[in-house]
Write a protein that holds these residues in place. Structure first.
Motif, mmCIF file in Angstrom:
data_model
loop_
_atom_site.group_PDB
_atom_site.id
_atom_site.type_symbol
_atom_site.label_atom_id
_atom_site.label_comp_id
_atom_site.label_asym_id
_atom_site.label_seq_id
_atom_site.Cartn_x
_atom_site.Cartn_y
_atom_site.Cartn_z
ATOM 1 N N ALA A 90 88.770 -31.697 -3.840
ATOM 2 C CA ALA A 90 87.899 -31.373 -4.069
ATOM 3 C C ALA A 90 86.809 -32.575 -4.254
ATOM 4 O O ALA A 90 87.480 -33.872 -4.115
ATOM 5 N N THR A 91 85.709 -32.642 -3.842
ATOM 6 C CA THR A 91 84.499 -33.202 -3.842
ATOM 7 C C THR A 91 83.425 -33.419 -4.787
ATOM 8 O O THR A 91 83.206 -32.435 -5.188
ATOM 9 N N LYS A 92 82.716 -34.511 -5.415
ATOM 10 C CA LYS A 92 82.693 -34.965 -6.404
ATOM 11 C C LYS A 92 81.092 -35.442 -5.421
ATOM 12 O O LYS A 92 80.808 -36.327 -5.241
ATOM 13 N N TYR A 93 80.355 -34.763 -5.751
ATOM 14 C CA TYR A 93 78.735 -35.729 -5.472
ATOM 15 C C TYR A 93 78.074 -35.697 -6.580
ATOM 16 O O TYR A 93 77.602 -35.252 -7.641
ATOM 17 N N THR A 94 76.838 -36.844 -6.579
ATOM 18 C CA THR A 94 76.410 -37.694 -7.512
ATOM 19 C C THR A 94 74.804 -37.911 -7.385
ATOM 20 O O THR A 94 74.023 -38.225 -8.733
ATOM 21 N N SER A 95 74.744 -37.273 -5.977
ATOM 22 C CA SER A 95 72.946 -37.436 -6.184
ATOM 23 C C SER A 95 72.617 -36.232 -5.098
ATOM 24 O O SER A 95 74.229 -35.576 -4.113
ATOM 25 N N LYS A 97 71.258 -30.030 22.843
ATOM 26 C CA LYS A 97 71.371 -30.967 21.648
ATOM 27 C C LYS A 97 70.107 -31.250 20.878
ATOM 28 O O LYS A 97 69.559 -31.607 20.931
ATOM 29 N N TYR A 98 70.562 -30.920 20.082
ATOM 30 C CA TYR A 98 69.541 -31.439 18.470
ATOM 31 C C TYR A 98 70.277 -31.675 17.135
ATOM 32 O O TYR A 98 71.375 -31.430 16.962
ATOM 33 N N THR A 99 70.001 -33.267 16.762
ATOM 34 C CA THR A 99 70.834 -34.152 15.839
ATOM 35 C C THR A 99 70.009 -34.515 14.499
ATOM 36 O O THR A 99 68.411 -34.242 14.691
ATOM 37 N N ILE A 100 70.502 -33.738 13.779
ATOM 38 C CA ILE A 100 69.516 -34.689 12.245
ATOM 39 C C ILE A 100 69.045 -36.353 12.623
ATOM 40 O O ILE A 100 69.457 -36.891 13.400
ATOM 41 N N PRO A 101 67.995 -36.222 11.640
ATOM 42 C CA PRO A 101 67.404 -37.565 11.534
ATOM 43 C C PRO A 101 68.063 -38.826 11.348
ATOM 44 O O PRO A 101 68.854 -38.968 10.761
ATOM 45 N N SER A 102 68.311 -39.836 12.072
ATOM 46 C CA SER A 102 69.711 -41.241 11.344
ATOM 47 C C SER A 102 69.210 -41.061 9.942
ATOM 48 O O SER A 102 70.032 -42.044 9.323
ATOM 49 N N ASN A 103 67.942 -40.790 9.343
ATOM 50 C CA ASN A 103 67.807 -42.531 7.626
ATOM 51 C C ASN A 103 68.082 -40.795 7.085
ATOM 52 O O ASN A 103 67.917 -40.813 5.796
ATOM 53 N N MET A 104 68.935 -38.997 7.799
ATOM 54 C CA MET A 104 68.963 -38.418 7.214
ATOM 55 C C MET A 104 70.757 -38.012 6.665
ATOM 56 O O MET A 104 71.309 -39.021 6.478
ATOM 57 N N THR A 105 70.659 -38.071 5.182
ATOM 58 C CA THR A 105 71.613 -37.654 4.219
ATOM 59 C C THR A 105 72.920 -38.042 5.824
ATOM 60 O O THR A 105 72.823 -36.934 6.114
ATOM 61 N N GLN A 106 73.692 -38.608 5.759
ATOM 62 C CA GLN A 106 74.920 -38.596 6.617
ATOM 63 C C GLN A 106 76.328 -37.185 6.476
ATOM 64 O O GLN A 106 76.993 -36.847 6.884
ATOM 65 N N ASP A 107 76.247 -37.186 4.813
ATOM 66 C CA ASP A 107 77.675 -36.883 5.104
ATOM 67 C C ASP A 107 77.312 -35.900 3.659
ATOM 68 O O ASP A 107 78.103 -35.360 2.254
ATOM 69 N N ALA A 108 75.857 -34.394 3.893
ATOM 70 C CA ALA A 108 75.922 -33.402 2.702
ATOM 71 C C ALA A 108 76.901 -32.264 3.133
ATOM 72 O O ALA A 108 77.395 -32.920 4.354
ATOM 73 N N GLU A 109 77.089 -31.965 1.937
ATOM 74 C CA GLU A 109 77.902 -30.385 2.959
ATOM 75 C C GLU A 109 78.005 -30.308 3.629
ATOM 76 O O GLU A 109 79.020 -29.111 4.639
ATOM 77 N N TRP A 110 75.973 -29.190 3.970
ATOM 78 C CA TRP A 110 76.450 -28.449 5.042
ATOM 79 C C TRP A 110 74.832 -28.667 5.700
ATOM 80 O O TRP A 110 73.989 -29.206 4.259
ATOM 81 N N PRO A 154 75.680 -29.585 -3.485
ATOM 82 C CA PRO A 154 75.463 -29.210 -5.468
ATOM 83 C C PRO A 154 75.012 -29.556 -5.781
ATOM 84 O O PRO A 154 74.123 -28.997 -6.828
ATOM 85 N N CYS A 155 74.193 -30.791 -5.706
ATOM 86 C CA CYS A 155 73.080 -31.405 -6.234
ATOM 87 C C CYS A 155 71.727 -31.144 -6.079
ATOM 88 O O CYS A 155 70.637 -31.281 -6.567
ATOM 89 N N GLY A 156 71.749 -30.768 -4.981
ATOM 90 C CA GLY A 156 70.126 -30.274 -4.454
ATOM 91 C C GLY A 156 70.044 -29.896 -2.665
ATOM 92 O O GLY A 156 71.419 -29.521 -1.538
ATOM 93 N N SER A 157 69.009 -30.856 -2.213
ATOM 94 C CA SER A 157 68.659 -30.220 -0.617
ATOM 95 C C SER A 157 67.595 -31.444 -0.508
ATOM 96 O O SER A 157 66.809 -31.714 -1.242
#
Length: 335
Positions: free
Chosen positions: A176-181, A209-222, A265-268
């Motif tokens: 069970a994961t709690k996100y704060t922002s 292969k394509y990878t997200i930007p390095s300064n994007m949140t690395q622990d988003a849910e998906w 769950p807090c946004g995107s």
């Protein structure tokens, strides 16, 4: 005189004693997980309890109120009767020694929320009941059933096990994961704000292969990838890095755009647009199949597709012996 008469009247008579036939009043079946010996039990109204492998006939396997079977790997039915003063129960009573296949946790669904509160977790089992625990070693069951909705104030790991006839699976973690922002990503044209991967593609292509930007949140849910026409994710869907194939059918020539959206769950948050150029591809349509007699002249018509500018090799498949097999031509289209 009367007593003498009575004595003479009954002195040569015999008497029969009527005995009660014993009965089995209770039985206790047994169970083992996977394989092993099983202890069974029985109670009789009177007399000695005897254990058998069959409902009729055969020698007694043992006597007494309990009986331990040899090691078994499949369910076996044993039988009991009781004997007292030469009298035996009319029928033997079955007592089952059950072998239970240990159940497994076949699926789990983690849960998440924004801030403190209730989150719903779930798990499925191959058989039996799902029990929830607070740790890998706790013996206290905190919930039963396929779903559990705890109230959390931080990231919390729970554990589930499937139970059937006292046989338990290993425990599986459910988080069970709690996100704060909401997720975040950088802006601007610096390298840290850009998706990384090939920016020029010539279809058909694979293993890109394509990878997200390095300064994007690395622990988003998906992560939600937005790809051009003709691009298909072959692995890593909804993760930080995806592998892509590009087909000749559906791909659009010229500049195309790729973006990725990080969700929790807090946004995107949406990345900058990454431009990938789809180059023209080379292809040839050799025309319709045909049949001809050996030695006959034939005209083959081809159409060049994409950026093809010449044909370098023709090959006749399954050619008769002695005929020309391959040859090189340049230029085109050729008739």
């Amino acid at each position: 005189r009367n007593s003498q008469w009575l004595y003479n009247r009954y002195k040569n008579r015999s008497y029969a004693t009527v005995k009660d036939i014993p009965t089995i009043t209770n039985t206790t079946p047994g169970n083992v997980c996977t394989s092993g010996p099983v202890t069974l039990g029985a109670v009789s109204s009177v007399g000695t309890i005897n254990w058998y492998a069959n409902c009729t006939g055969g020698s007694s396997l043992g006597s007494g109120p309990s009986f331990t079977t040899p090691s078994i790997s499949t369910t076996v039915t044993y039988y009991v009767d009781a004997t007292a003063d030469g009298c035996t129960t009319e029928e033997r009573t079955p007592v089952e020694a059950t072998v239970t296949t240990v159940p497994e946790i076949t699926g789990r669904t983690n849960g998440s929320r924004c801030g403190n509160g209730t989150v719903t977790l779930s798990a499925t089992a191959s058989n039996g009941t799902v029990n929830w625990f607070s740790s890998t070693t706790s013996t206290a069951v905190i919930a039963t059933g396929n779903s559990y909705s705890p109230n959390i104030t931080g990231n919390t790991t729970f554990y589930v096990a499937a139970i059937l006839n006292g046989c338990s699976s290993s425990r599986t973690a459910v988080t069970a994961t709690k996100y704060t922002s909401a997720p975040s990503t950088g802006t601007g044209n610096n390298a840290q704000s850009q998706i990384t991967g090939p920016n020029s593609v010539c279809p058909p292509a694979s293993s890109l292969k394509y990878t997200i930007p390095s300064n994007m949140t690395q622990d988003a849910e998906w992560y939600e990838w937005k790809l051009p026409p003709g691009f298909a994710v072959t692995s890593g869907d909804k993760t930080r890095e995806i592998t892509v194939s590009v087909s000749t059918e559906g791909a659009v020539l010229g500049n195309n755009s790729i973006t990725v959206i990080a969700h929790n769950p807090c946004g995107s948050a949406t990345s900058n647009t990454f431009t990938v150029n789809v180059n023209s591809f080379a292809d040839v349509d050799a025309g319709e199949d045909l049949a001809l007699c050996l030695g006959a002249d034939v005209v083959l018509t081809n159409n060049l597709l994409g950026n093809a500018s010449s044909i370098t090799l023709w090959e006749i498949i399954n050619r008769p012996s002695g005929t020309s097999g391959t040859g090189e031509i340049t230029g085109g289209p050729w008739n």
